[in-house]
Design an enzyme around this catalytic site. Structure first.
Site, mmCIF file in Angstrom:
data_model
loop_
_atom_site.group_PDB
_atom_site.id
_atom_site.type_symbol
_atom_site.label_atom_id
_atom_site.label_comp_id
_atom_site.label_asym_id
_atom_site.label_seq_id
_atom_site.Cartn_x
_atom_site.Cartn_y
_atom_site.Cartn_z
ATOM 1 C CG HIS A 270 -2.073 -1.561 1.057
ATOM 2 N ND1 HIS A 270 -3.604 -1.228 2.245
ATOM 3 C CD2 HIS A 270 -1.739 -2.114 0.134
ATOM 4 C CE1 HIS A 270 -3.934 -2.371 1.758
ATOM 5 N NE2 HIS A 270 -3.242 -2.508 1.234
ATOM 6 N N GLY B 296 -9.416 -1.640 -3.816
ATOM 7 C CA GLY B 296 -10.301 -2.628 -2.883
ATOM 8 C C GLY B 296 -9.303 -3.760 -1.898
ATOM 9 N N PRO B 297 -10.119 -3.723 -1.288
ATOM 10 C CG PRO B 297 -11.324 -4.338 0.773
ATOM 11 C CD PRO B 297 -10.995 -3.302 -0.632
ATOM 12 N NE ARG C 171 -7.514 -1.692 0.963
ATOM 13 C CZ ARG C 171 -6.428 -2.470 0.308
ATOM 14 N NH1 ARG C 171 -6.395 -1.878 -0.652
ATOM 15 N NH2 ARG C 171 -6.014 -3.568 0.356
#
Ligand SMILES: [Ca+2]
Length: 301
Positions: free
Chosen positions: A154, A234-235, A215
């Site tokens: 990330h 996204g996650p 994110r």
């Protein structure tokens, strides 16, 4: 495979796929290259191989290609073949030497911009550097944005100059999701800066931050109206494409995908329960194209 791990693998695959596709698209044949250094996009051909996790490319005015290898090398490919080691790069599972951009006046000043992960005082950080490209070296290194929070994953990493000649920078949440909602943190943001790294005039919070609640955005592109679009991971699913506007909150980690909340932006499009793993974004004739690891590239108008 665990969804997160699966996604990480997918991202890596995508980055390689982006490079490969770019190479196929961009390369002119050798005869054409020797006669005319312009790139022939009609006839794809591999121009370089044995590259190490290429993350970003830029086309120089003479048609040569610059590419970042995540391990810490800038490669020049084409009429001049060269390799430049970038000092201090820390390669992690989603970090290392990533974004690459040419100054809008590159033809005059030869300035390039790099986004890289480093270890600083024992912590993982990211930063943006400016270098001057000569035939033999990267010179005049200047750190223009320092201490962007980093982590093993990330780290964001896309950088691009907009039609306003300002530099836009995507940063990830550095595995601390709540930082994305803190407009005083550089994590989980899209930043907008002058070419020297100072805050752009009229930035919404008086600092480098342009938009927040992201994110791990890794794609930036502008449409024919000059509007900025971004894609982010996204996650595990719920990848997003967002129209980016100054001061807006894109929701992470409070909302994701199609969820709605007062004062937050829901994406213009999201992948629902599927995964695009969007490692980049291009807009051609106002059609968004993003490399997707699972199935065909997602293209729509
Ligand atoms: Ca969002």
């Amino acid at each position: 495979m665990h969804p997160i791990l699966k996604k990480s693998v997918a991202v890596t695959t995508i980055l390689i796929a982006v490079l490969f596709a770019a190479m196929l698209i961009i390369r002119s044949n050798e005869r054409a290259a020797s006669e005319d250094r312009k790139i022939d996009i009609e006839h794809g051909e591999v121009v370089a191989d044995n590259l190490n996790t290429v993350w970003d490319i830029a086309i120089l005015p003479d048609g040569d290609i610059l590419a970042t290898e995540r391990s810490g090398t800038v490669k020049r490919i084409g009429g001049i073949t060269a390799s430049f080691e970038v000092p201090d790069v820390l390669e992690t599972s989603e970090g290392g030497l990533m974004g690459l951009a040419l100054h809008p006046n590159f033809s005059d000043n030869r300035e390039i911009y790099l986004y890289l992960t480093v270890r600083k005082n024992g912590e993982i950080k990211n930063r943006v550097e400016r270098h001057r490209l000569t035939e033999n070296a990267l010179e005049n290194k200047t750190i223009i944005i320092d201490d962007i929070p980093g982590a093993d994953r990330h780290n964001g990493g896309r950088i691009a100059f907009g039609p306003d000649d300002l530099l836009y920078v995507t940063t990830g949440d550095a595995l601390i999701p709540n930082l994305s909602q803190d407009t005083n943190s550089l994590a989980g943001k899209i930043l907008r800066v002058n070419p020297d790294g100072s805050p752009a005039e009229n930035n919404p919070f008086g600092n480098l931050v342009y938009s927040y609640g992201h994110r791990n955005p890794q794609g930036l592109a502008w449409d024919s109206q000059g509007r900025l679009w971004s894609v982010e991971h996204g996650p595990a699913a719920q990848d997003e494409i967002n129209l980016i506007e100054a001061g807006e909150n894109y929701g992470w980690p409070i909302i994701e995908g199609g969820q709605r909340r007062q004062g937050m932006r829901t994406p213009n499009r999201h992948s629902g329960n599927d995964t695009w793993a969007p490692g980049g974004l291009a807009i051609i004739n106002d059609t968004c194209s993003l490399p997707a690891s699972e199935g065909n590239p997602c293209i729509w108008q």
